[in-house]
Design an enzyme around this catalytic site. Sequence first.
Site, PDB file in Angstrom:
ATOM      1  N   ASP A   1       0.663  -1.396   0.362  1.00  0.00           N
ATOM      2  CA  ASP A   1       0.280   0.147   0.013  1.00  0.00           C
ATOM      3  C   ASP A   1       0.885   1.126   0.040  1.00  0.00           C
ATOM      4  O   ASP A   1       2.003   0.915   0.782  1.00  0.00           O
ATOM      5  CB  ASP A   1      -0.881   0.348   0.922  1.00  0.00           C
ATOM      6  CG  ASP A   1      -2.277   0.806   1.010  1.00  0.00           C
ATOM      7  OD1 ASP A   1      -2.250   1.624   0.034  1.00  0.00           O
ATOM      8  OD2 ASP A   1      -2.368   1.461   2.244  1.00  0.00           O
TER       9      ASP A   1
ATOM     10  N   ASN B   1     -10.232  -3.465  -6.319  1.00  0.00           N
ATOM     11  CA  ASN B   1      -9.472  -2.248  -6.744  1.00  0.00           C
ATOM     12  C   ASN B   1     -10.733  -1.242  -8.357  1.00  0.00           C
ATOM     13  O   ASN B   1     -10.590  -0.627  -8.869  1.00  0.00           O
ATOM     14  CB  ASN B   1      -8.196  -2.131  -7.490  1.00  0.00           C
ATOM     15  CG  ASN B   1      -7.943  -2.293  -5.839  1.00  0.00           C
ATOM     16  OD1 ASN B   1      -6.431  -3.156  -5.984  1.00  0.00           O
ATOM     17  ND2 ASN B   1      -7.573  -1.319  -5.552  1.00  0.00           N
TER      18      ASN B   1
HETATM   19  C1  FPP Z   1      -2.029   0.035  -3.234  1.00  0.00           C
HETATM   20  O1  FPP Z   1      -1.988   1.958  -3.130  1.00  0.00           O
HETATM   21  C2  FPP Z   1      -1.496  -0.404  -3.738  1.00  0.00           C
HETATM   22  C3  FPP Z   1      -2.196  -1.019  -5.668  1.00  0.00           C
HETATM   23  C4  FPP Z   1      -4.374  -0.549  -4.908  1.00  0.00           C
HETATM   24  C5  FPP Z   1      -1.340  -1.946  -6.493  1.00  0.00           C
HETATM   25  C6  FPP Z   1      -0.499  -2.402  -5.964  1.00  0.00           C
HETATM   26  C7  FPP Z   1       0.477  -2.611  -7.306  1.00  0.00           C
HETATM   27  C8  FPP Z   1       1.759  -3.224  -7.355  1.00  0.00           C
HETATM   28  C9  FPP Z   1       2.216  -2.717  -6.800  1.00  0.00           C
HETATM   29  C10 FPP Z   1       1.656  -3.156  -8.849  1.00  0.00           C
HETATM   30  C11 FPP Z   1       1.793  -4.457  -9.403  1.00  0.00           C
HETATM   31  C12 FPP Z   1       1.571  -4.994  -9.053  1.00  0.00           C
HETATM   32  C13 FPP Z   1       1.337  -6.630 -10.514  1.00  0.00           C
HETATM   33  C14 FPP Z   1       1.421  -8.106  -9.291  1.00  0.00           C
HETATM   34  C15 FPP Z   1       2.597  -6.739 -10.796  1.00  0.00           C
HETATM   35  P1  FPP Z   1      -2.340   3.172  -3.582  1.00  0.00           P
HETATM   36  O2  FPP Z   1      -2.785   3.275  -4.560  1.00  0.00           O
HETATM   37  O3  FPP Z   1      -3.989   2.706  -3.150  1.00  0.00           O
HETATM   38  O4  FPP Z   1      -1.629   3.754  -2.637  1.00  0.00           O
HETATM   39  P2  FPP Z   1      -2.191   5.438  -1.533  1.00  0.00           P
HETATM   40  O5  FPP Z   1      -3.203   4.085  -0.882  1.00  0.00           O
HETATM   41  O6  FPP Z   1      -1.201   5.818  -1.591  1.00  0.00           O
HETATM   42  O7  FPP Z   1      -3.364   5.638  -2.075  1.00  0.00           O
END
Ligand code: FPP
Length: 248
Positions: free
Chosen positions: A23, A71
Site C-alpha cells: 500500500d 479496485n
Molecule cells: C495500493 O496503493 C496498491 C495497489 C492498489 C496496487 C499494488 C500494485 C503494485 C505494487 C504493482 C502491480 C502489481 C503486480 C502484481 C505486477 P494505493 O494506490 O492504494 O496507494 P494510496 O493508498 O497511497 O493511494
Amino acid sequence: MMAQPAPSSAPAPVPRHIAIIMDGNGRWAKQRSRPRTFGHSEGVEALRRTVEAAGELGVRYLTVFGFSTENWRRPIEEVNALFDLLRLYVARDLDRLVKEGVRVHVIGSREGLQPDLARIIADAEAKTRHNDKQHLVIAFNYGGQDEIARAARRIAEDVAAGKLAPGEVTIERFETYLDTAGLPPPDLLIRTSGELRLSNFMLWQAAYTELVFSDILWPDFDKAALQAAIDAYQRRERRFGGAEPERP
Ligand code: FPP
C-alpha cells in the site's frame, strides 16, 4: 499446572510464508507530484526487490496483493495501468523466475479479466509449475470474501451433485476449495503505508497470522524493511489459541 517449556536459545525461525499488502503507491507518487500510475510502476520495482530479498532471507512463500476485487472502483485508466503492469511484470520477469526455481501462483477470480491476461496468468503458472525453491503468490482480482463465497458455491455444487456429503464439509475440506489450496497459511502479514486494516485480504488464511504494520510507502520497500518486519515477527510468541507460548 503445566510445565513451562525450557527457554530455547535457538534463533527464532524465519517465517515460511509472508503476505504483503503493498500500500501507498498513490501517496508516494503524490509526494513527487507524479500520477498515481507512476507510483504503481515504481511499486513493481519494489516487488522485484522484495521477491529477491525473500529468496535471500530464506522466505519460501511470498504472497502479494496486486489487485483487489474492490479496485474495480478506481478510474478505468488506473485499472488498465494495473493490468498492464501485471502483463509487463510477467513479460519481463517470467524467464528469470523459471530459471531461479520460483513457482508462480495467481489467486483471485478470473472472471472479468481480459482473455489475454487470463492466458498470461495460466502460462506463468504452467511454465513454473515444476519449481519448488520459492513460491510467489500474486493475488489479482482477489478478495477474501469473494474467495470464500466461490469456495462455498463449489462445495454446494458438489453436495448437490452427490459428490460430497454436508457432514464432510470440515475446515480441512473447505480449505481444498480455496484458491490457496495446498499452500501454507501466512505466518506474517505486512501492510505498508501506515494503514491498519486487512482490506479483505486472506481473511480465511490469516486466522493466526502475525500482523506487522510499516509506515514505509510501498515503492520505498526494500530488503532492510523486509528484514525489520521479520525481526518484529521473531520477537513475538505464537499461541495458535493455546495457552503455552510458542516461539515462531
Ligand atoms: C495500493 O496503493 C496498491 C495497489 C492498489 C496496487 C499494488 C500494485 C503494485 C505494487 C504493482 C502491480 C502489481 C503486480 C502484481 C505486477 P494505493 O494506490 O492504494 O496507494 P494510496 O493508498 O497511497 O493511494
